[in-house]
Design a protein around this motif. Structure first.
Motif, PDB file in Angstrom:
ATOM      1  N   SER A  23       0.820  -1.205   0.000  1.00 38.17           N
ATOM      2  CA  SER A  23       0.000   0.000   0.000  1.00 38.17           C
ATOM      3  C   SER A  23       0.861   1.265   0.000  1.00 38.17           C
ATOM      4  O   SER A  23       0.596   2.210  -0.738  1.00 38.17           O
ATOM      5  CB  SER A  23      -0.917  -0.010   1.226  1.00 38.17           C
ATOM      6  OG  SER A  23      -1.697   1.147   1.275  1.00 38.17           O
ATOM      7  N   LEU A  24       1.900   1.275   0.833  1.00 38.39           N
ATOM      8  CA  LEU A  24       2.789   2.445   0.889  1.00 38.39           C
ATOM      9  C   LEU A  24       3.529   2.632  -0.437  1.00 38.39           C
ATOM     10  O   LEU A  24       3.724   3.758  -0.893  1.00 38.39           O
ATOM     11  CB  LEU A  24       3.772   2.308   2.056  1.00 38.39           C
ATOM     12  CG  LEU A  24       3.129   2.331   3.443  1.00 38.39           C
ATOM     13  CD1 LEU A  24       4.162   1.995   4.516  1.00 38.39           C
ATOM     14  CD2 LEU A  24       2.454   3.657   3.726  1.00 38.39           C
ATOM     15  N   PHE A  25       3.912   1.540  -1.072  1.00 40.51           N
ATOM     16  CA  PHE A  25       4.533   1.607  -2.393  1.00 40.51           C
ATOM     17  C   PHE A  25       3.552   2.220  -3.391  1.00 40.51           C
ATOM     18  O   PHE A  25       3.913   3.109  -4.168  1.00 40.51           O
ATOM     19  CB  PHE A  25       4.953   0.202  -2.848  1.00 40.51           C
ATOM     20  CG  PHE A  25       5.354   0.137  -4.288  1.00 40.51           C
ATOM     21  CD1 PHE A  25       6.611   0.564  -4.699  1.00 40.51           C
ATOM     22  CD2 PHE A  25       4.477  -0.342  -5.249  1.00 40.51           C
ATOM     23  CE1 PHE A  25       6.983   0.519  -6.031  1.00 40.51           C
ATOM     24  CE2 PHE A  25       4.849  -0.393  -6.585  1.00 40.51           C
ATOM     25  CZ  PHE A  25       6.088   0.036  -6.977  1.00 40.51           C
ATOM     26  N   GLU A  26       2.308   1.758  -3.349  1.00 40.63           N
ATOM     27  CA  GLU A  26       1.275   2.264  -4.253  1.00 40.63           C
ATOM     28  C   GLU A  26       1.019   3.754  -4.050  1.00 40.63           C
ATOM     29  O   GLU A  26       0.672   4.455  -4.989  1.00 40.63           O
ATOM     30  CB  GLU A  26      -0.039   1.496  -4.008  1.00 40.63           C
ATOM     31  CG  GLU A  26      -0.462   0.692  -5.173  1.00 40.63           C
ATOM     32  CD  GLU A  26      -1.869   0.118  -5.002  1.00 40.63           C
ATOM     33  OE1 GLU A  26      -2.511   0.263  -3.948  1.00 40.63           O
ATOM     34  OE2 GLU A  26      -2.314  -0.478  -5.972  1.00 40.63           O
ATOM     35  N   GLU A  27       1.167   4.228  -2.819  1.00 39.46           N
ATOM     36  CA  GLU A  27       0.949   5.644  -2.500  1.00 39.46           C
ATOM     37  C   GLU A  27       2.140   6.510  -2.899  1.00 39.46           C
ATOM     38  O   GLU A  27       2.151   7.710  -2.628  1.00 39.46           O
ATOM     39  CB  GLU A  27       0.706   5.820  -0.994  1.00 39.46           C
ATOM     40  CG  GLU A  27      -0.628   5.339  -0.515  1.00 39.46           C
ATOM     41  CD  GLU A  27      -0.779   5.529   0.984  1.00 39.46           C
ATOM     42  OE1 GLU A  27      -0.251   6.522   1.531  1.00 39.46           O
ATOM     43  OE2 GLU A  27      -1.432   4.688   1.606  1.00 39.46           O
ATOM     44  N   ASN A  28       3.158   5.917  -3.479  1.00 37.60           N
ATOM     45  CA  ASN A  28       4.358   6.630  -3.901  1.00 37.60           C
ATOM     46  C   ASN A  28       5.136   7.238  -2.745  1.00 37.60           C
ATOM     47  O   ASN A  28       5.689   8.325  -2.863  1.00 37.60           O
ATOM     48  CB  ASN A  28       4.030   7.721  -4.932  1.00 37.60           C
ATOM     49  CG  ASN A  28       3.548   7.147  -6.229  1.00 37.60           C
ATOM     50  OD1 ASN A  28       4.117   6.184  -6.728  1.00 37.60           O
ATOM     51  ND2 ASN A  28       2.492   7.703  -6.769  1.00 37.60           N
ATOM     52  N   ILE A  29       5.137   6.541  -1.615  1.00 34.67           N
ATOM     53  CA  ILE A  29       5.978   6.970  -0.500  1.00 34.67           C
ATOM     54  C   ILE A  29       7.421   6.739  -0.961  1.00 34.67           C
ATOM     55  O   ILE A  29       7.785   5.633  -1.327  1.00 34.67           O
ATOM     56  CB  ILE A  29       5.682   6.158   0.786  1.00 34.67           C
ATOM     57  CG1 ILE A  29       4.198   6.230   1.165  1.00 34.67           C
ATOM     58  CG2 ILE A  29       6.579   6.592   1.927  1.00 34.67           C
ATOM     59  CD1 ILE A  29       3.693   7.597   1.530  1.00 34.67           C
ATOM     60  N   LYS A  30       8.218   7.768  -0.966  1.00 36.17           N
ATOM     61  CA  LYS A  30       9.545   7.668  -1.578  1.00 36.17           C
ATOM     62  C   LYS A  30      10.645   7.231  -0.614  1.00 36.17           C
ATOM     63  O   LYS A  30      11.685   6.777  -1.034  1.00 36.17           O
ATOM     64  CB  LYS A  30       9.894   9.006  -2.217  1.00 36.17           C
ATOM     65  CG  LYS A  30       8.995   9.301  -3.404  1.00 36.17           C
ATOM     66  CD  LYS A  30       9.179  10.726  -3.878  1.00 36.17           C
ATOM     67  CE  LYS A  30       8.324  11.112  -5.033  1.00 36.17           C
ATOM     68  NZ  LYS A  30       6.944  10.721  -5.047  1.00 36.17           N
TER      69      LYS A  30
END
Length: 152
Positions: A23-30
């Motif tokens: 989910s965090l990857f999908e949210e573009n958390i860098k």
């Protein structure tokens, strides 16, 4: 398809952690740490603090995992109530009203004030929550500083 919310047990914590990473990857958390993990400092608190709840979203008949939702009482605008901290429906279950049912189940379970902050970079998340909250509240909500505010 009908869903149910199932409280995540301590022994299922790793499953939730892996879903949260996706989910965090999908949210573009860098920001990833040196181990290739997206930090989420409050994760363990969902298993130790009384005002934090983590649920798996499961298909009612098959018990198949369809996503997760994390709810807490840490608010930015209201003095008391609940907030959707994290919410994800697994891609194969999207556009099948699974997310809507899960959101409604949360709102029904925790009556009172609600704050929902869609992922900042996602217009898709904004429109999902605008539709779901608008329908649930009969358009009786406020949009303030990137947060949906409502009472149920």
């Amino acid at each position: 398809m009908e869903i149910k919310l199932e409280l995540v047990k301590e022994e299922e914590k790793e499953i939730l952690f892996r879903l949260l990473q996706y989910s965090l990857f999908e949210e573009n958390i860098k920001e990833m740490n040196e181990e290739g993990i997206f930090d989420y400092p409050w994760f363990d608190a969902y298993f130790t603090e009384k005002d934090r709840y983590a649920f798996f979203i499961k298909e009612k008949e098959s018990d198949s995992l369809a996503g997760f939702v994390m709810v807490n009482s840490y608010l930015q605008k209201f003095s008391e109530g609940h907030s959707i901290a994290e919410f994800m429906v697994i891609p194969g279950y999207r556009r099948k009203k699974v997310g809507k049912q899960a959101a409604y189940a949360c709102f029904d379970r925790f009556k009172g004030n609600w704050e929902v902050s869609p992922a900042k970079e996602s217009s898709q998340a904004y429109y999902f929550w605008k539709h779901v909250i608008g329908e649930y509240t009969n358009d009786s909500y406020q949009w303030e500083d990137g947060i949906f505010l409502f009472h149920c």
